[in-house]
Scaffold this motif. Structure first.
Motif, mmCIF file in Angstrom:
data_model
loop_
_atom_site.group_PDB
_atom_site.id
_atom_site.type_symbol
_atom_site.label_atom_id
_atom_site.label_comp_id
_atom_site.label_asym_id
_atom_site.label_seq_id
_atom_site.Cartn_x
_atom_site.Cartn_y
_atom_site.Cartn_z
ATOM 1 N N THR A 161 7.500 18.695 23.762
ATOM 2 C CA THR A 161 7.882 17.505 24.528
ATOM 3 C C THR A 161 7.083 17.396 25.819
ATOM 4 O O THR A 161 6.586 16.322 26.175
ATOM 5 C CB THR A 161 9.388 17.561 24.861
ATOM 6 O OG1 THR A 161 10.139 17.591 23.641
ATOM 7 C CG2 THR A 161 9.818 16.350 25.679
ATOM 8 N N ARG A 162 6.934 18.528 26.514
ATOM 9 C CA ARG A 162 6.195 18.512 27.779
ATOM 10 C C ARG A 162 4.708 18.207 27.557
ATOM 11 O O ARG A 162 4.090 17.513 28.373
ATOM 12 C CB ARG A 162 6.341 19.853 28.491
ATOM 13 C CG ARG A 162 7.749 20.111 28.989
ATOM 14 C CD ARG A 162 7.756 21.208 30.020
ATOM 15 N NE ARG A 162 9.095 21.639 30.329
ATOM 16 C CZ ARG A 162 9.382 22.550 31.263
ATOM 17 N NH1 ARG A 162 8.407 23.102 31.959
ATOM 18 N NH2 ARG A 162 10.620 22.901 31.498
ATOM 19 N N LYS A 163 4.148 18.724 26.472
ATOM 20 C CA LYS A 163 2.746 18.447 26.175
ATOM 21 C C LYS A 163 2.548 16.960 25.889
ATOM 22 O O LYS A 163 1.546 16.375 26.311
ATOM 23 C CB LYS A 163 2.278 19.283 24.985
ATOM 24 C CG LYS A 163 2.037 20.755 25.323
ATOM 25 C CD LYS A 163 1.534 21.518 24.110
ATOM 26 C CE LYS A 163 1.218 22.965 24.472
ATOM 27 N NZ LYS A 163 0.725 23.738 23.298
ATOM 28 N N ALA A 164 3.499 16.362 25.184
ATOM 29 C CA ALA A 164 3.407 14.934 24.864
ATOM 30 C C ALA A 164 3.489 14.093 26.146
ATOM 31 O O ALA A 164 2.753 13.120 26.313
ATOM 32 C CB ALA A 164 4.526 14.545 23.904
ATOM 33 N N ILE A 165 4.384 14.504 27.061
ATOM 34 C CA ILE A 165 4.519 13.789 28.336
ATOM 35 C C ILE A 165 3.247 13.924 29.163
ATOM 36 O O ILE A 165 2.759 12.953 29.749
ATOM 37 C CB ILE A 165 5.735 14.318 29.121
ATOM 38 C CG1 ILE A 165 7.031 13.967 28.388
ATOM 39 C CG2 ILE A 165 5.757 13.760 30.539
ATOM 40 C CD1 ILE A 165 8.272 14.597 28.996
ATOM 41 N N LYS A 167 0.230 14.462 28.096
ATOM 42 C CA LYS A 167 -0.846 13.689 27.460
ATOM 43 C C LYS A 167 -0.718 12.206 27.792
ATOM 44 O O LYS A 167 -1.709 11.532 28.108
ATOM 45 C CB LYS A 167 -0.796 13.887 25.950
ATOM 46 C CG LYS A 167 -1.908 13.161 25.195
ATOM 47 C CD LYS A 167 -1.803 13.415 23.699
ATOM 48 C CE LYS A 167 -2.900 12.661 22.948
ATOM 49 N NZ LYS A 167 -2.792 12.857 21.478
ATOM 50 N N LYS A 168 0.521 11.702 27.757
ATOM 51 C CA LYS A 168 0.750 10.293 28.054
ATOM 52 C C LYS A 168 0.409 9.980 29.507
ATOM 53 O O LYS A 168 -0.185 8.940 29.813
ATOM 54 C CB LYS A 168 2.216 9.940 27.763
ATOM 55 C CG LYS A 168 2.522 8.452 27.898
ATOM 56 C CD LYS A 168 3.953 8.162 27.473
ATOM 57 C CE LYS A 168 4.241 6.663 27.567
ATOM 58 N NZ LYS A 168 5.633 6.356 27.147
ATOM 59 N N GLN A 169 0.790 10.898 30.410
ATOM 60 C CA GLN A 169 0.487 10.701 31.822
ATOM 61 C C GLN A 169 -1.015 10.719 32.076
ATOM 62 O O GLN A 169 -1.522 9.970 32.912
ATOM 63 C CB GLN A 169 1.185 11.782 32.661
ATOM 64 C CG GLN A 169 2.692 11.619 32.732
ATOM 65 C CD GLN A 169 3.358 12.769 33.475
ATOM 66 O OE1 GLN A 169 2.780 13.848 33.632
ATOM 67 N NE2 GLN A 169 4.589 12.539 33.916
ATOM 68 N N GLU A 171 -3.321 9.791 29.948
ATOM 69 C CA GLU A 171 -3.886 8.547 29.414
ATOM 70 C C GLU A 171 -3.643 7.376 30.355
ATOM 71 O O GLU A 171 -4.456 6.455 30.445
ATOM 72 C CB GLU A 171 -3.268 8.243 28.043
ATOM 73 C CG GLU A 171 -3.711 9.217 26.955
ATOM 74 C CD GLU A 171 -2.954 9.004 25.660
ATOM 75 O OE1 GLU A 171 -1.957 8.237 25.676
ATOM 76 O OE2 GLU A 171 -3.338 9.610 24.632
ATOM 77 N N GLN A 172 -2.532 7.397 31.070
ATOM 78 C CA GLN A 172 -2.184 6.314 31.982
ATOM 79 C C GLN A 172 -2.845 6.462 33.346
ATOM 80 O O GLN A 172 -2.902 5.514 34.112
ATOM 81 C CB GLN A 172 -0.665 6.250 32.169
ATOM 82 C CG GLN A 172 0.079 5.837 30.917
ATOM 83 C CD GLN A 172 1.582 5.869 31.099
ATOM 84 O OE1 GLN A 172 2.075 6.460 32.064
ATOM 85 N NE2 GLN A 172 2.306 5.244 30.189
ATOM 86 N N ARG A 173 -3.373 7.660 33.640
ATOM 87 C CA ARG A 173 -3.993 7.899 34.925
ATOM 88 C C ARG A 173 -5.309 7.131 35.027
ATOM 89 O O ARG A 173 -6.138 7.200 34.114
ATOM 90 C CB ARG A 173 -4.241 9.395 35.115
ATOM 91 C CG ARG A 173 -4.584 9.799 36.550
ATOM 92 C CD ARG A 173 -4.695 11.297 36.674
ATOM 93 N NE ARG A 173 -3.423 11.952 36.373
ATOM 94 C CZ ARG A 173 -3.259 12.827 35.401
ATOM 95 N NH1 ARG A 173 -4.251 13.138 34.607
ATOM 96 N NH2 ARG A 173 -2.081 13.371 35.193
#
Length: 210
Positions: A161-165, A167-169, A171-173
């Motif tokens: 779950t933390r890795k997915a979060i 990764k998403k952060q 991509e949004q950076r």
């Protein structure tokens, strides 16, 4: 028997045990083949006679019947400590199920998931990953342990779950050099209008000066 009588008779250690645990002491005497007296004072004397005849074995059994046994054990016992699975220090208190050094608590089984995972809240992704590798190794060494297997699954789910979060952060950076500004269609229209207005004003000034 009133409190005053118990206090007086309790000056002797054997008396104290007898008068505070009549039923079990009576059973002990009966198990050794003796007739159990109806009178409590005679019961205490009979137990003393049994101690004189049978010695240490009976004394050990009487200690087990001591009314304050639990309190005495807690007061004088030294807590057993082992290596903590989290900080790797020899400070894990097995009796309290927690580490005296880092506060880590082992997974106790179903129903303890929230409290167990909550203690990893301040772990970095790297620290959690290292912990996962350690507990996975422990589980592989003890394949019959269901608790270890459940703990591995819990940590893996948390790690995933933390890795997915993360990764998403990532991509949004915003990309480096963009300063976080991504112009919209409206922004471009406003810039265009201002630019055109600047040209018109500039031309007007040039016309007047000429």
């Amino acid at each position: 028997m009133n409190t005053q009588t118990l206090s007086n008779l309790g000056q002797n250690r054997i008396d104290y045990i007898v008068y505070h645990n009549i039923e079990k002491v009576s059973q002990l005497l009966y198990d050794y083949g003796f007739v159990v007296p109806d009178n409590d004072k005679h019961l205490a004397e009979a137990i003393k006679e049994l101690v004189r005849k049978r010695g240490r074995k009976v004394i050990k059994q009487l200690i087990g019947l001591h009314p304050d046994k639990e309190a005495i054990l807690k007061l004088y016992s030294v807590p057993i400590k082992s290596v903590c699975e989290s900080c790797q220090n020899d400070s894990y208190n097995d009796a309290q199920n927690s580490c005296d050094s880092c506060g880590y608590s082992k997974y106790n089984g179903s129903g303890d998931e929230y409290n167990f995972l909550n203690q990893f809240e301040n772990y970095t992704l790297a620290e959690l990953n290292n912990y996962y590798n350690r507990i996975l190794g422990e589980s592989n060494k003890n394949p019959s342990s269901k608790k270890l297997a459940q703990e591995v699954q819990l940590i893996w789910n948390e790690l995933r779950t933390r890795k997915a979060i993360a990764k998403k952060q990532a991509e949004q950076r915003p990309a480096s050099g963009n300063f976080g500004f991504a112009p919209t269609k409206d922004d471009l229209i406003i810039v265009g209008v201002v630019f055109i207005a600047g040209i018109i004003i500039g031309n007007g000034l040039n016309f007047k000066s000429s």
